[in-house]
Write an enzyme that holds these catalytic residues in place. Structure first.
Site, PDB file in Angstrom:
ATOM      1  N   TYR A   1     -21.835  14.420 -66.375  1.00 29.06           N
ATOM      2  CA  TYR A   1     -22.403  15.374 -65.441  1.00 29.06           C
ATOM      3  C   TYR A   1     -23.656  16.002 -66.064  1.00 29.06           C
ATOM      4  CZ  TYR A   1     -23.064  19.575 -62.738  1.00 29.06           C
ATOM      5  OH  TYR A   1     -23.629  20.566 -62.001  1.00 29.06           O
TER       6      TYR A   1
ATOM      7  N   ASP B   1     -13.261  16.001 -69.180  1.00 33.73           N
ATOM      8  CA  ASP B   1     -13.677  16.401 -67.838  1.00 33.73           C
ATOM      9  C   ASP B   1     -13.075  15.372 -66.881  1.00 33.73           C
ATOM     10  OD1 ASP B   1     -14.933  16.780 -65.401  1.00 33.73           O
ATOM     11  OD2 ASP B   1     -16.877  17.286 -66.268  1.00 33.73           O
TER      12      ASP B   1
HETATM   13  C1  LIG Z   1     -19.847  19.396 -60.522  1.00 31.46           C
HETATM   14  C2  LIG Z   1     -19.364  18.965 -61.830  1.00 31.46           C
HETATM   15  C3  LIG Z   1     -19.334  19.839 -62.917  1.00 31.46           C
HETATM   16  C4  LIG Z   1     -19.846  21.259 -62.820  1.00 31.46           C
HETATM   17  O1  LIG Z   1     -19.016  22.031 -62.019  1.00 31.46           O
HETATM   18  P1  LIG Z   1     -19.533  23.261 -61.109  1.00 31.46           P
HETATM   19  O2  LIG Z   1     -18.307  23.658 -60.380  1.00 31.46           O
HETATM   20  O3  LIG Z   1     -20.635  22.740 -60.242  1.00 31.46           O
HETATM   21  O4  LIG Z   1     -20.031  24.303 -62.062  1.00 31.46           O
HETATM   22  C5  LIG Z   1     -18.826  19.371 -64.117  1.00 31.46           C
HETATM   23  N1  LIG Z   1     -18.371  18.096 -64.237  1.00 31.46           N
HETATM   24  C6  LIG Z   1     -18.386  17.238 -63.213  1.00 31.46           C
HETATM   25  C7  LIG Z   1     -17.872  15.852 -63.411  1.00 31.46           C
HETATM   26  C8  LIG Z   1     -18.880  17.631 -61.982  1.00 31.46           C
HETATM   27  O5  LIG Z   1     -18.917  16.755 -60.962  1.00 31.46           O
END
Ligand SMILES: *Cc1c(COP(=O)(O)O)cnc(C)c1O
Length: 384
Positions: free
Chosen positions: A107, A179
């Protein structure tokens, strides 16, 4: 629901009933939103109920956290005002300056924040974490404290082997954060594969309706780092608002059916688009020819997610033109909502992005698969 029941029941049942929480006074089966910013102190000067002040204590937020913890098989989950607030808190809570290994393809918002992390004394090495030899080679014994991976990762849907990387991390006394926004707890449970912390942009699939910005962390190891994360959220005031937590819980009730339908449609569309004359590559971990397919088969159960990308043969301008020609797909950033989105990623990621300029990222929603296919292929032929 007690802990034993939570571990016994499927994710499908847990989300549908949002852990079966009801309101004790009226027996309402939908819990109310607790908006209070403060709580009555007892006459003996204590707080027997355990709730003191809204920045740290809120039942509605805790209910949503408990559901996420149950889905991830975690001891505790914490909600934040965004995915970025959740992710950055992990790094800010590290005890001392450390060496960090992170996925090169991830991201972009978090990657650009990580690139500037030197001001906190940390050093980062960005590598292809799907290459285990590269991960081993990047570890600096005694210095590496954290490995950060995203799988499947934006926007190439690179798959990193969570169990293998967690072994490498733990052999070096480092912690592994995953993540798991794109995989969702329905398809992957990183903690059960050895990860120390799992992170979600709850803005995406967990909420699923493009109307809440939220983030979550969950852990099985309630150690000193987790205690600092919890404390920092309270001190910095990064917690999610009660109303957003309530909306998130409402969204999560349908998580199971949503993501399975989205993954089915993504699998169908990506397979149909392979070999299309205007497309040079279809990137989806569910496709046999995807480089991460074998690992994905092992660590994703029940589906490969609702995200895929296509690369347009005629290049950057043609890719933007395709996005301009769709009618059903919405041109917007973000992902995981009930409406399908299309995005020319390089345009939003800007300079220094590893995203190819001819790539379009597709977030599959809940529309009819054939209608989505027709709209996209019509745009492909009009624009190219
Ligand atoms: C959107 C996203 C983020 C960031 O999250 P927000 O809620 O926009 O702050 C982090 N990791 C991934 C994989 C994302 O798609």
């Amino acid at each position: 629901m007690d802990d034993q029941t939570k571990t016994r029941l499927s994710a499908q049942t847990l989300v549908a009933q949002a852990l079966g929480v009801h309101e004790p006074m009226t027996k309402a089966i939908v819990p109310p939103i607790h908006m209070s910013a403060t709580y009555l102190r007892d006459a003996d000067n204590g707080y027997a109920a355990g709730y003191v002040y809204g920045r740290t204590d809120n039942v509605t937020v805790q209910q949503a956290e408990n559901l996420i913890a149950a889905l991830e098989g975690a001891e505790e989950a914490l909600l934040f005002g965004s995915g970025m607030a959740a992710a950055t808190t992990v790094l800010l809570a590290l005890e001392k300056p450390t060496h960090i290994i992170a996925s090169q393809v991830m991201y972009w918002g978090f990657r650009s924040w990580l690139r500037d992390i030197g001001r906190y004394g940390h050093r980062v090495t960005f590598i292809d974490t799907s290459d285990l030899d590269a991960v081993r080679a990047a570890v600096k014994p005694g210095e590496t404290g954290l490995l950060w991976i995203e799988t499947p990762s934006n926007p190439l849907w690179t798959i990193t082997d969570i169990a293998a990387v967690s072994e490498i991390a733990h052999a070096a006394d480092a912690i592994l954060c995953v993540d798991s926004t794109v995989a969702t707890p329905i398809f992957t449970r990183p903690l059960s594969l050895g990860a120390d912390i799992v992170m979600h942009s709850a803005t995406k699939y967990l909420n699923g309706h493009s109307d809440v910005v939220a983030g979550a962390l969950a852990t099985v190891r309630d150690g000193p780092l987790w205690a600092r994360i919890r404390k920092m959220r309270g001190q910095h005031g990064g917690a999610l608002s009660p109303f957003d937590a309530w909306l998130l819980m409402r969204g999560m009730r349908t998580l199971n059916v949503r993501v399975r339908a989205q993954a089915n449609t993504a699998a169908k569309l990506s397979a149909q688009l392979v070999g299309h004359p205007a497309i040079s590559a279809v990137l989806y971990p569910g496709l046999e020819q995807h480089v991460g397919h074998k690992v994905a088969l092992r660590q994703m159960a029940g589906g490969f997610g609702g995200m895929f990308s296509i690369r347009i043969k005629k290049g950057d301008k043609a890719a933007i033109a395709v996005a301009a020609c769709v009618e059903l797909w919405k041109r917007a950033t973000s992902l995981g909502g009930v409406e399908s989105l299309i995005e020319h990623r390089a345009s939003i990621e800007g300079e220094g992005s590893p995203c190819p300029g001819d790539l379009l990222r597709l977030s599959v929603g809940l529309e009819d698969a054939e209608e989505l296919y027709f709209d996209l292929t019509r745009a492909l032929s009009v624009a190219t």
